[in-house]
Design an enzyme around this catalytic site. Structure first.
Site, PDB file in Angstrom:
ATOM      1  N   ASN A   1       0.835  -1.202   0.000  1.00  0.00           N
ATOM      2  CA  ASN A   1       0.000   0.000   0.000  1.00  0.00           C
ATOM      3  C   ASN A   1       0.873   1.257   0.000  1.00  0.00           C
ATOM      4  OD1 ASN A   1      -2.573   1.211  -0.032  1.00  0.00           O
ATOM      5  ND2 ASN A   1      -2.426   1.687   2.150  1.00  0.00           N
TER       6      ASN A   1
ATOM      7  N   ILE B   1       6.435  -9.029   6.137  1.00  0.00           N
ATOM      8  CA  ILE B   1       6.769  -9.379   7.530  1.00  0.00           C
ATOM      9  C   ILE B   1       6.338 -10.797   7.893  1.00  0.00           C
ATOM     10  CG2 ILE B   1       6.920  -7.051   8.509  1.00  0.00           C
ATOM     11  CD1 ILE B   1       3.990  -7.531   9.513  1.00  0.00           C
TER      12      ILE B   1
ATOM     13  N   PHE C   1       4.262  -0.722  12.214  1.00  0.00           N
ATOM     14  CA  PHE C   1       3.129  -0.110  11.510  1.00  0.00           C
ATOM     15  C   PHE C   1       2.508  -1.054  10.482  1.00  0.00           C
ATOM     16  CE2 PHE C   1       5.832   3.723  12.374  1.00  0.00           C
ATOM     17  CZ  PHE C   1       4.927   4.464  13.101  1.00  0.00           C
TER      18      PHE C   1
ATOM     19  N   SER D   1      -5.769   0.804  17.083  1.00  0.00           N
ATOM     20  CA  SER D   1      -6.754   1.672  16.438  1.00  0.00           C
ATOM     21  C   SER D   1      -7.969   1.878  17.334  1.00  0.00           C
ATOM     22  CB  SER D   1      -7.183   0.986  15.144  1.00  0.00           C
ATOM     23  OG  SER D   1      -8.347   1.558  14.632  1.00  0.00           O
TER      24      SER D   1
ATOM     25  N   TYR E   1     -11.006  -5.864  10.331  1.00  0.00           N
ATOM     26  CA  TYR E   1      -9.826  -5.022  10.581  1.00  0.00           C
ATOM     27  C   TYR E   1      -9.697  -4.732  12.076  1.00  0.00           C
ATOM     28  CZ  TYR E   1      -7.050  -0.869  11.308  1.00  0.00           C
ATOM     29  OH  TYR E   1      -6.131   0.020  11.825  1.00  0.00           O
TER      30      TYR E   1
ATOM     31  N   LYS F   1      -6.837  -6.071  14.991  1.00  0.00           N
ATOM     32  CA  LYS F   1      -6.022  -5.241  15.896  1.00  0.00           C
ATOM     33  C   LYS F   1      -6.254  -5.660  17.352  1.00  0.00           C
ATOM     34  CE  LYS F   1      -3.790  -2.591  13.083  1.00  0.00           C
ATOM     35  NZ  LYS F   1      -2.347  -2.418  13.064  1.00  0.00           N
TER      36      LYS F   1
ATOM     37  N   ASN G   1      -8.152   9.255  14.560  1.00  0.00           N
ATOM     38  CA  ASN G   1      -8.147   9.435  13.095  1.00  0.00           C
ATOM     39  C   ASN G   1      -6.952  10.284  12.657  1.00  0.00           C
ATOM     40  OD1 ASN G   1     -10.902   8.540  13.770  1.00  0.00           O
ATOM     41  ND2 ASN G   1     -11.308   8.897  11.615  1.00  0.00           N
TER      42      ASN G   1
ATOM     43  N   GLY H   1     -21.690   0.197   9.096  1.00  0.00           N
ATOM     44  CA  GLY H   1     -20.608  -0.040  10.060  1.00  0.00           C
ATOM     45  C   GLY H   1     -20.107   1.218  10.743  1.00  0.00           C
TER      46      GLY H   1
HETATM   47  P1  NAD Z   1      -0.448   2.487   5.291  1.00  0.00           P
HETATM   48  O1  NAD Z   1      -1.200   1.465   4.514  1.00  0.00           O
HETATM   49  O2  NAD Z   1      -0.165   3.796   4.645  1.00  0.00           O
HETATM   50  O3  NAD Z   1       0.925   1.878   5.811  1.00  0.00           O
HETATM   51  C1  NAD Z   1       1.087   0.509   6.118  1.00  0.00           C
HETATM   52  C2  NAD Z   1       2.385   0.045   5.459  1.00  0.00           C
HETATM   53  O4  NAD Z   1       2.570  -1.331   5.761  1.00  0.00           O
HETATM   54  C3  NAD Z   1       2.346   0.191   3.936  1.00  0.00           C
HETATM   55  O5  NAD Z   1       3.538   0.814   3.492  1.00  0.00           O
HETATM   56  C4  NAD Z   1       2.257  -1.245   3.446  1.00  0.00           C
HETATM   57  O6  NAD Z   1       2.877  -1.420   2.189  1.00  0.00           O
HETATM   58  C5  NAD Z   1       2.972  -1.990   4.571  1.00  0.00           C
HETATM   59  N1  NAD Z   1       2.584  -3.396   4.685  1.00  0.00           N
HETATM   60  C6  NAD Z   1       1.327  -3.917   4.699  1.00  0.00           C
HETATM   61  N2  NAD Z   1       1.396  -5.247   4.818  1.00  0.00           N
HETATM   62  C7  NAD Z   1       2.694  -5.585   4.899  1.00  0.00           C
HETATM   63  C8  NAD Z   1       3.399  -6.805   5.029  1.00  0.00           C
HETATM   64  N3  NAD Z   1       2.761  -7.982   5.114  1.00  0.00           N
HETATM   65  N4  NAD Z   1       4.755  -6.763   5.092  1.00  0.00           N
HETATM   66  C9  NAD Z   1       5.416  -5.601   5.019  1.00  0.00           C
HETATM   67  N5  NAD Z   1       4.812  -4.410   4.879  1.00  0.00           N
HETATM   68  C10 NAD Z   1       3.466  -4.408   4.814  1.00  0.00           C
HETATM   69  O7  NAD Z   1      -1.233   2.714   6.663  1.00  0.00           O
HETATM   70  P2  NAD Z   1      -1.012   3.813   7.781  1.00  0.00           P
HETATM   71  O8  NAD Z   1      -2.191   4.711   7.765  1.00  0.00           O
HETATM   72  O9  NAD Z   1       0.342   4.379   7.711  1.00  0.00           O
HETATM   73  O10 NAD Z   1      -1.170   2.899   9.071  1.00  0.00           O
HETATM   74  C11 NAD Z   1      -0.049   2.432   9.785  1.00  0.00           C
HETATM   75  C12 NAD Z   1      -0.533   1.601  10.959  1.00  0.00           C
HETATM   76  O11 NAD Z   1      -1.382   2.390  11.775  1.00  0.00           O
HETATM   77  C13 NAD Z   1      -1.357   0.378  10.572  1.00  0.00           C
HETATM   78  O12 NAD Z   1      -1.016  -0.667  11.452  1.00  0.00           O
HETATM   79  C14 NAD Z   1      -2.789   0.820  10.792  1.00  0.00           C
HETATM   80  O13 NAD Z   1      -3.625  -0.268  11.083  1.00  0.00           O
HETATM   81  C15 NAD Z   1      -2.609   1.724  11.994  1.00  0.00           C
HETATM   82  N6  NAD Z   1      -3.660   2.731  12.127  1.00  0.00           N
HETATM   83  C16 NAD Z   1      -3.879   3.613  11.096  1.00  0.00           C
HETATM   84  C17 NAD Z   1      -4.880   4.569  11.213  1.00  0.00           C
HETATM   85  C18 NAD Z   1      -5.177   5.520  10.097  1.00  0.00           C
HETATM   86  O14 NAD Z   1      -6.284   6.081  10.077  1.00  0.00           O
HETATM   87  N7  NAD Z   1      -4.271   5.764   9.154  1.00  0.00           N
HETATM   88  C19 NAD Z   1      -5.634   4.630  12.401  1.00  0.00           C
HETATM   89  C20 NAD Z   1      -5.376   3.725  13.431  1.00  0.00           C
HETATM   90  C21 NAD Z   1      -4.379   2.774  13.266  1.00  0.00           C
HETATM   91  C1  WQD Z   2     -14.434   9.667   9.030  1.00  0.00           C
HETATM   92  C2  WQD Z   2     -15.851  10.179   8.927  1.00  0.00           C
HETATM   93  C3  WQD Z   2     -17.303   8.758   7.637  1.00  0.00           C
HETATM   94  C4  WQD Z   2     -15.380   9.260   3.798  1.00  0.00           C
HETATM   95  C5  WQD Z   2     -11.387   4.573  10.058  1.00  0.00           C
HETATM   96  C6  WQD Z   2     -11.073   3.371  10.889  1.00  0.00           C
HETATM   97  C7  WQD Z   2     -10.239   3.777  12.063  1.00  0.00           C
HETATM   98  C8  WQD Z   2      -9.018   4.508  11.618  1.00  0.00           C
HETATM   99  C9  WQD Z   2      -9.390   5.674  10.802  1.00  0.00           C
HETATM  100  C10 WQD Z   2      -7.467   2.706  11.101  1.00  0.00           C
HETATM  101  C11 WQD Z   2     -16.897   9.070   9.075  1.00  0.00           C
HETATM  102  C12 WQD Z   2     -17.123  10.102   6.974  1.00  0.00           C
HETATM  103  C13 WQD Z   2     -15.700   9.346   5.140  1.00  0.00           C
HETATM  104  C14 WQD Z   2     -16.246   9.862   2.840  1.00  0.00           C
HETATM  105  C15 WQD Z   2     -17.659  10.615   4.653  1.00  0.00           C
HETATM  106  N1  WQD Z   2      -8.175   3.716  10.782  1.00  0.00           N
HETATM  107  N2  WQD Z   2     -16.813  10.005   5.547  1.00  0.00           N
HETATM  108  N3  WQD Z   2     -17.359  10.522   3.314  1.00  0.00           N
HETATM  109  O1  WQD Z   2     -14.264   5.468   9.531  1.00  0.00           O
HETATM  110  O2  WQD Z   2     -13.777   7.174  11.345  1.00  0.00           O
HETATM  111  O3  WQD Z   2     -12.140   5.467  10.849  1.00  0.00           O
HETATM  112  O4  WQD Z   2     -10.181   5.220   9.680  1.00  0.00           O
HETATM  113  O5  WQD Z   2      -7.331   2.190  12.150  1.00  0.00           O
HETATM  114  O6  WQD Z   2      -9.861   2.633  12.714  1.00  0.00           O
HETATM  115  O7  WQD Z   2     -12.267   2.797  11.357  1.00  0.00           O
HETATM  116  O8  WQD Z   2     -12.477   7.248   9.204  1.00  0.00           O
HETATM  117  O9  WQD Z   2     -11.891   8.863   7.476  1.00  0.00           O
HETATM  118  O10 WQD Z   2     -13.201   6.782   6.824  1.00  0.00           O
HETATM  119  O11 WQD Z   2     -14.320   8.556   8.143  1.00  0.00           O
HETATM  120  O12 WQD Z   2     -18.653  11.224   5.003  1.00  0.00           O
HETATM  121  O13 WQD Z   2     -16.030   9.794   1.634  1.00  0.00           O
HETATM  122  O14 WQD Z   2     -16.034  10.711   7.607  1.00  0.00           O
HETATM  123  O15 WQD Z   2     -18.620   8.308   7.514  1.00  0.00           O
HETATM  124  O16 WQD Z   2     -17.976   9.608   9.766  1.00  0.00           O
HETATM  125  P1  WQD Z   2     -13.296   6.308  10.244  1.00  0.00           P
HETATM  126  P2  WQD Z   2     -12.908   7.843   7.826  1.00  0.00           P
END
Ligand code: NAD
Ligand code: WQD
Length: 351
Positions: free
Chosen positions: A39, A64, A85, A129, A153, A157, A183, A298
């Site tokens: 990704n 990984i 991450f 998360s 998902y 976690k 977020n 959801g």
């Molecule tokens: P991202 O997808 O941008 O980054 C994840 C990275 O992990 C990517 O570069 C992907 O290529 C790599 N990856 C995935 N599977 C892999 C594997 N099997 N081996 C090696 N590399 C792999 O996501 P992000 O937003 O940077 O999220 C980072 C972490 O934070 C994740 O664990 C995600 O679940 C967590 N998180 C993200 C958010 C968010 O909203 N962005 C919120 C809460 C938690």
């Molecule tokens: C935010 C708000 C949508 C897109 C998810 C994961 C959470 C974390 C962050 C990884 C919501 C609304 C969104 C759109 C919209 N990630 N929305 N139109 O769903 O709160 O959280 O991402 O861990 O775990 O659950 O984030 O940015 O998708 O949405 O109206 O096109 O924006 O309904 O209320 P979310 P989001």
């Protein structure tokens, strides 16, 4: 035990991981990065290096879950601590591909833990998360709120958290700092790093940014009938720079006390979807078009952190607000309308 100086970052090419690399390089850490680019793109490292003014260090293209490849990395480098991450993170996709999500997120974490164990590495910062809380109701949620993951998902976690907690209970040499992000949004203020999702963005901020840059026609606001002041759902957005600063501070605290410690990362107050649309419109200087659409399956009405535990434990607080996130996300999108596509790679010899 001394504080870590060489840190292995899994998923270091991703949105949060790439910003974390800058933050850790800026604070003198030696990095080893692993990513399979499922990704992300390795092009991001040239930008990380431009911002940090340093080479990233060793970068490995590996999955990984491949314990042999991972083990070879630990054989080659003296790793003090791991910031983990790497994971799949799209809620909707996880409902269609649950096995892939459990395999990568849970299997990836156990493969990593096993390799760490075999190499005597016992310090981990884990990305969790807010989604593990599920539909927990109204008001700020603290870390004692019971987990009610509502999709694969979030469940993946939560399973990881339980595995890590059990390892810490049984093996006193481990310290795991588990950070539950709400977020994360925004971008590096340089405009060089930001969120560059593959395909159609699932998350609000990158979708808004792509509308603002005319890649998409309008935002669909999922739900205008929630029991919130303006009828749209409320979330706790936290700047990606605050998010990664918390990881750097976490590394300083890995030696405080063994065991598993869990902290929410959020601002502690929420913004509705329409608040974010308004802030983004101010940032880009014109109204971002939107229509109100049905709720997304959801989704919950409100998810806001009680983020006081991390402030009490480490004296750390996020410094940036929603306007900062929108300004920086827009700056990145304006300078990189098609994300990292076409951006130069770092020289191959360094990979
Ligand atoms: P991202 O997808 O941008 O980054 C994840 C990275 O992990 C990517 O570069 C992907 O290529 C790599 N990856 C995935 N599977 C892999 C594997 N099997 N081996 C090696 N590399 C792999 O996501 P992000 O937003 O940077 O999220 C980072 C972490 O934070 C994740 O664990 C995600 O679940 C967590 N998180 C993200 C958010 C968010 O909203 N962005 C919120 C809460 C938690
Ligand atoms: C935010 C708000 C949508 C897109 C998810 C994961 C959470 C974390 C962050 C990884 C919501 C609304 C969104 C759109 C919209 N990630 N929305 N139109 O769903 O709160 O959280 O991402 O861990 O775990 O659950 O984030 O940015 O998708 O949405 O109206 O096109 O924006 O309904 O209320 P979310 P989001």
């Amino acid at each position: 035990m001394s504080a870590p100086s060489t840190v292995l970052v899994t998923g270091g090419a991703g949105f949060i991981g790439s910003h974390a690399c800058v933050e850790l390089l800026d604070h003198g850490y030696e990095l080893i990065v692993v990513d399979n680019y499922s990704n992300s793109t390795p092009q991001v490292f040239a930008r990380v290096e431009r911002i940090a003014g340093r080479f990233v260090g060793a970068v490995y293209d590996l999955d990984i879950r491949d314990r042999h490849a991972l083990s070879a990395v630990f054989d080659r480098h003296p790793v003090d601590a791991v910031v983990h991450f790497a994971a799949h993170k799209a809620v909707g996709e996880s409902t269609r591909m649950p096995i892939e999500y459990y395999d990568t997120n849970v299997g990836g974490t156990t493969a990593l833990m096993r390799t760490m164990h075999e190499h005597g590495v016992h310090q981990l910062v884990f990305s969790s998360s807010c989604s593990i809380y599920g539909d927990a109701g109204h008001g700020p949620l603290d870390e004692a709120t019971p987990a009610r993951p509502a999709n694969p998902y979030a469940a993946s976690k939560w399973v990881c958290e339980q595995i890590l907690a059990d390892v810490c209970r049984r093996c006193p040499e481990y310290t795991v700092l588990c950070l539950r992000y709400f977020n994360p949004a925004g971008a590096h203020p340089s405009g060089l790093l930001g969120e560059d999702p593959r395909g159609t963005p699932e998350n609000l901020m990158p979708y808004l940014a792509q509308v603002a840059v005319d890649r998409r026609e309008q935002l669909r606001v999922y739900g205008g009938d929630y029991p919130t002041p303006d009828g749209t759902a409320i979330r706790d957005y936290i700047h990606v720079l605050d998010t990664v600063e918390a990881h750097r501070v976490a590394l300083d605290h890995l030696t405080d006390a063994p065991g598993m410690h869990v902290y929410n990362l959020g601002l502690g107050h929420g913004s509705s979807v329409l608040d974010v649309v308004a802030a983004f419109s101010r940032a880009c200087g014109r109204p971002v078009p939107y229509e109100v659409a049905p709720r997304r399956p959801g989704d919950v009405a409100e998810l806001v952190a009680d983020a006081s535990a991390v402030a009490r434990a480490w004296g750390w607080r996020p410094l940036r607000n929603l306007n900062d996130m929108c300004r920086d996300a827009w700056h990145f999108q304006r300078l990189n309308p098609h994300g990292y596509a076409g951006s130069p790679r770092r020289p191959r010899a360094q990979e």
